[in-house]
Enzyme design. Structure first.
Site, PDB file in Angstrom:
ATOM      1  CG  HIS A 118      -7.285   2.742   0.971  1.00 33.59           C
ATOM      2  ND1 HIS A 118      -6.532   3.081   2.068  1.00 33.59           N
ATOM      3  CD2 HIS A 118      -6.448   2.057   0.152  1.00 33.59           C
ATOM      4  CE1 HIS A 118      -5.295   2.615   1.927  1.00 33.59           C
ATOM      5  NE2 HIS A 118      -5.218   1.987   0.779  1.00 33.59           N
ATOM      6  CB  CYS A 130      -0.875  -0.022   1.257  1.00 36.62           C
ATOM      7  SG  CYS A 130      -1.962   1.400   1.399  1.00 36.62           S
ATOM      8  CG  HIS A 146      -5.632  -2.464  -1.174  1.00 41.57           C
ATOM      9  ND1 HIS A 146      -4.635  -3.056  -0.423  1.00 41.57           N
ATOM     10  CD2 HIS A 146      -5.382  -1.124  -1.126  1.00 41.57           C
ATOM     11  CE1 HIS A 146      -3.834  -2.099   0.056  1.00 41.57           C
ATOM     12  NE2 HIS A 146      -4.268  -0.914  -0.363  1.00 41.57           N
ATOM     13  CD  GLU A 147      -6.744   1.314  -3.955  1.00 42.78           C
ATOM     14  OE1 GLU A 147      -6.912   2.287  -3.204  1.00 42.78           O
ATOM     15  OE2 GLU A 147      -5.641   0.775  -4.124  1.00 42.78           O
TER      16      GLU A 147
HETATM   17 ZN   LIG Z   1      -3.618   1.024  -0.041  1.00 45.31          ZN
END
Ligand SMILES: [Zn+2]
Length: 198
Positions: free
Chosen positions: A154, A108, A150-151
């Site tokens: 976030h 990341c 993953h995004e």
């Molecule tokens: Zn990330």
């Protein structure tokens, strides 16, 4: 324009992001900034909170990753007919996930030098708006699905650390301390927590 990337311990990385209004005047520049910033940092995915904007917008480039992986290994990360995507995701919603789970290494840009195994579903279905604000409903698999998840994490204020066992998180104490103190050297501009000066 290239923006500094917010790194671990910045509060904005731990807050869920609201949907961005379609007529938001900042949307066009936000998307340009995300692509400029991600390419400059040689990343393959980046979300708006990572450049300090709390809105549900992220970008993915699994196409260049596909090209960088040796042909003998691609089947581990991509379905046979999949060559990856470059796409902007606005106000994305996760609709379905497969029960098939796979584990692979993830990094990341907000946690520089940290790479860890994370388990995620192989296949997902999501709805989102593309950069022309056209509604899309698509299935993604393998590495592309992993990068989207993953995004999306976030966007929900979740870092990949949350996927690690508590024991592994404890083991990272000193590494995280050096990241938040700016001791880990990176090739891209970052935004660390401002020290309060009396
Ligand atoms: Zn990330």
């Amino acid at each position: 324009m290239i923006q500094p990337i917010y790194v671990y311990d910045q509060q904005i990385l731990e807050q869920p992001c609201p949907d961005v209004p379609h007529n938001s005047p900042i949307l066009t520049n936000l998307i340009i900034d995300l692509w400029d910033t991600m390419r400059n940092a040689q990343g393959c995915g980046l979300s708006a909170p990572q450049i300090g904007v709390s809105y549900s917008v992220f970008i993915i480039d699994s196409k260049s990753v596909f090209q960088s992986i040796g042909t003998a290994f691609r089947h581990k990360y991509y379905e046979p007919d999949d060559k990856g995507i470059t796409e902007t995701f606005i106000n994305a919603k996760l609709l379905q996930t497969s029960s098939e789970i796979w584990t692979a290494k993830e990094g990341c840009l907000s946690l520089p030098s940290l790479v860890r195994d994370v388990s995620r579903p192989w296949k997902i279905k999501i709805s989102y708006l593309n950069q022309n604000l056209e509604k899309q409903e698509c299935e993604f698999t393998g590495l592309t699905a992993r990068m989207i998840l993953h995004e999306l994490d976030h966007i929900n204020g979740v870092l990949l650390l949350a996927h690690l066992l508590p024991f592994s998180q404890k083991m990272l104490y000193f590494k995280l301390k050096s990241i938040k103190n700016g001791k880990v050297k990176v090739t891209y501009p970052t935004m660390k927590k401002q020290k309060l000066v009396a």
